[in-house]
Design an enzyme around this catalytic site. Sequence first.
Site, mmCIF file in Angstrom:
data_model
loop_
_atom_site.group_PDB
_atom_site.id
_atom_site.type_symbol
_atom_site.label_atom_id
_atom_site.label_comp_id
_atom_site.label_asym_id
_atom_site.label_seq_id
_atom_site.Cartn_x
_atom_site.Cartn_y
_atom_site.Cartn_z
ATOM 1 N N GLU A 1 0.858 -1.247 -0.235
ATOM 2 C CA GLU A 1 -0.076 -0.035 -0.110
ATOM 3 C C GLU A 1 0.818 1.369 -0.092
ATOM 4 O OE1 GLU A 1 -4.069 -1.349 2.256
ATOM 5 O OE2 GLU A 1 -2.328 -1.004 3.569
HETATM 6 C C1 TNX Z 1 -4.200 -3.862 4.852
HETATM 7 S S1 TNX Z 1 -3.010 -6.050 4.055
HETATM 8 C C2 TNX Z 1 -3.038 -3.547 5.265
HETATM 9 C C3 TNX Z 1 -2.673 -3.392 6.583
HETATM 10 C C4 TNX Z 1 -4.136 -3.290 7.332
HETATM 11 C C5 TNX Z 1 -5.046 -4.334 6.889
HETATM 12 C C6 TNX Z 1 -6.374 -4.528 7.588
HETATM 13 C C7 TNX Z 1 -1.652 -5.348 3.895
HETATM 14 C C8 TNX Z 1 -0.487 -5.878 3.478
HETATM 15 N N1 TNX Z 1 -1.906 -3.876 4.500
HETATM 16 O O1 TNX Z 1 -2.162 -2.136 6.707
HETATM 17 O O2 TNX Z 1 -3.871 -3.421 8.579
HETATM 18 O O3 TNX Z 1 -5.296 -4.160 5.537
HETATM 19 O O4 TNX Z 1 -7.040 -5.605 7.101
#
Ligand code: TNX
Length: 532
Positions: free
Chosen positions: A344
């Site tokens: 992300e």
């Molecule tokens: C996505 S999954 C994220 C996390 C959050 C999560 C909550 C991922 C690699 N990154 O930063 O905590 O969703 O479900």
Amino acid sequence: MRRRHTVTRLLAAAVLTLPLAVSAAPATAAPAAASTRQLGDVIPAPVETRPDPRGTFVLSPLTVIRTTPGSAAARQVGRQLADTLRPATGYPLPVLPVPFTPLPEIALLLGGADARVGQQGYQLDVTRRGVTIRANTAAGLFAGTQTLRQLLPAQIEAPQRQRTTWTVPGGRIVDHPRFAYRGAMLDLARHFHTVDEIKTYVDLLSQYKINYLHLHLSDDQGWRIQIDSWPLLTTVGGGPGTGVDGVGPGFLTKADYKAVVAYAAARHITIIPEIDMPGHTNAAQSTYAELNCDKVATPPRTDTAVGYSSLCIHDELTYRFVEDVIRELAEITPGPYLHIGGDEAHATSDEDYRTFVQRVLPLVSKYGKRAYGWNEIMKADPATDAVAQYWGTGTTNADLAEAAARGNKVVMSPANKAYLDMKYDRDTPLGLSWAAYIEVRTAYDWDPATRVAGVGEDAILGVEAPLWSETLRSIDDIEYMAFPRLPAIAELGWSTAASHDWESFRTRLGEQAPRWRLQDVNFYPSPQVPWV
Ligand code: TNX
């Protein structure tokens, strides 16, 4: 803490009463109550089970635990087994590293197992005279003892007032994992979890043959691991007021971290540290102004937004910081993997992301570790020893499929199947729901090797069940989300694809409930499961 205190106290009590237990209890146990447990009633399902109804073994005050002479590792597994069995039985169960005893025994032996057991599996034989677990490694012996634990009556999980007949159903199990990597992840950044909470989780994971615990140690809301060369990361970035809503402060000192590593290692679980970058870095950037391109510290954040932070990609200081962190973490991490996050990074351009990942992954190798990251790192075409953790919800991902074709290994954590922080249904009081509602059957009914096109069995290192902590504060919260889904993911990682069977699984899962009640596990009583 509560559980650990109890166990320690009871263990001490059991040891003090040992001579009494031996003399008071008759050498032959009470008539064996017909065991309703079958040899295969275990999670994860064993590879091969051959019941022998004539071979029922009954644990008695005379039973000894015999281990391969000269092997400290086998003896250690024997001691752990004794620690597990003594509180409930009150039997002395001495651990004897000798070649033979005339007594009824549980023997833990290195070597001599069926060739299929490999490096992590075991062979378990139960006859009237005893139980024999054979394996090529201490990890295999330990896995065998976890199977034995589930073959004993559920009462084995806590001290008993009532007399119990400790039967083990007879026959042979030959067992080994489908995937070498069976992981769980705990997010310490959004709410910190203490060393005792992590240890409690490790205890539970080890019962289901999970062998990796990935710790998410930094994020926008908090920094949770001591780094000596950047000391404010923990005192400020992990200090008072950090975490979601400002109520999740805390951090692991290096001594804490080493204690967790050692505790997990004793249960054959390897710790994988993650420092998330180049995004999810606000805790660091609000602590050290120089980590920002404009040299102005960002405000601390206690909300749950994602995708707004980025390290400064074209500043050499960024790479000094990253190298310091990787070096210090590698020094205290005996396991092979170091996870650099990479998810992300929406505030980093694609070009900058590639630049960053291509500079950082070699730093992981430089300090002797194997680079590991969320699946986005595959966009940077890393070397083939880098491992990708797939967290997407879809069944296609071109970057991942290309990486798999090049030879990169993949750990499967699809968010709509394996994320333990997703709500079970709309009424679940904890958790999130952006990826899916995940009832137990949804968590169980998928195949890691057919999930993503072009990422087949050979490309898959294993599976992992991540638990993000935006909504989770206590160990009770953690347990509620992990149980009963964690055992589902554990079975996907260990058991053969051919043995996959929801009806069988839910029956075996239901039989775990008395064990969880006795261990004080705060599990979600899913309506999909026939709880005993
Ligand atoms: C996505 S999954 C994220 C996390 C959050 C999560 C909550 C991922 C690699 N990154 O930063 O905590 O969703 O479900």
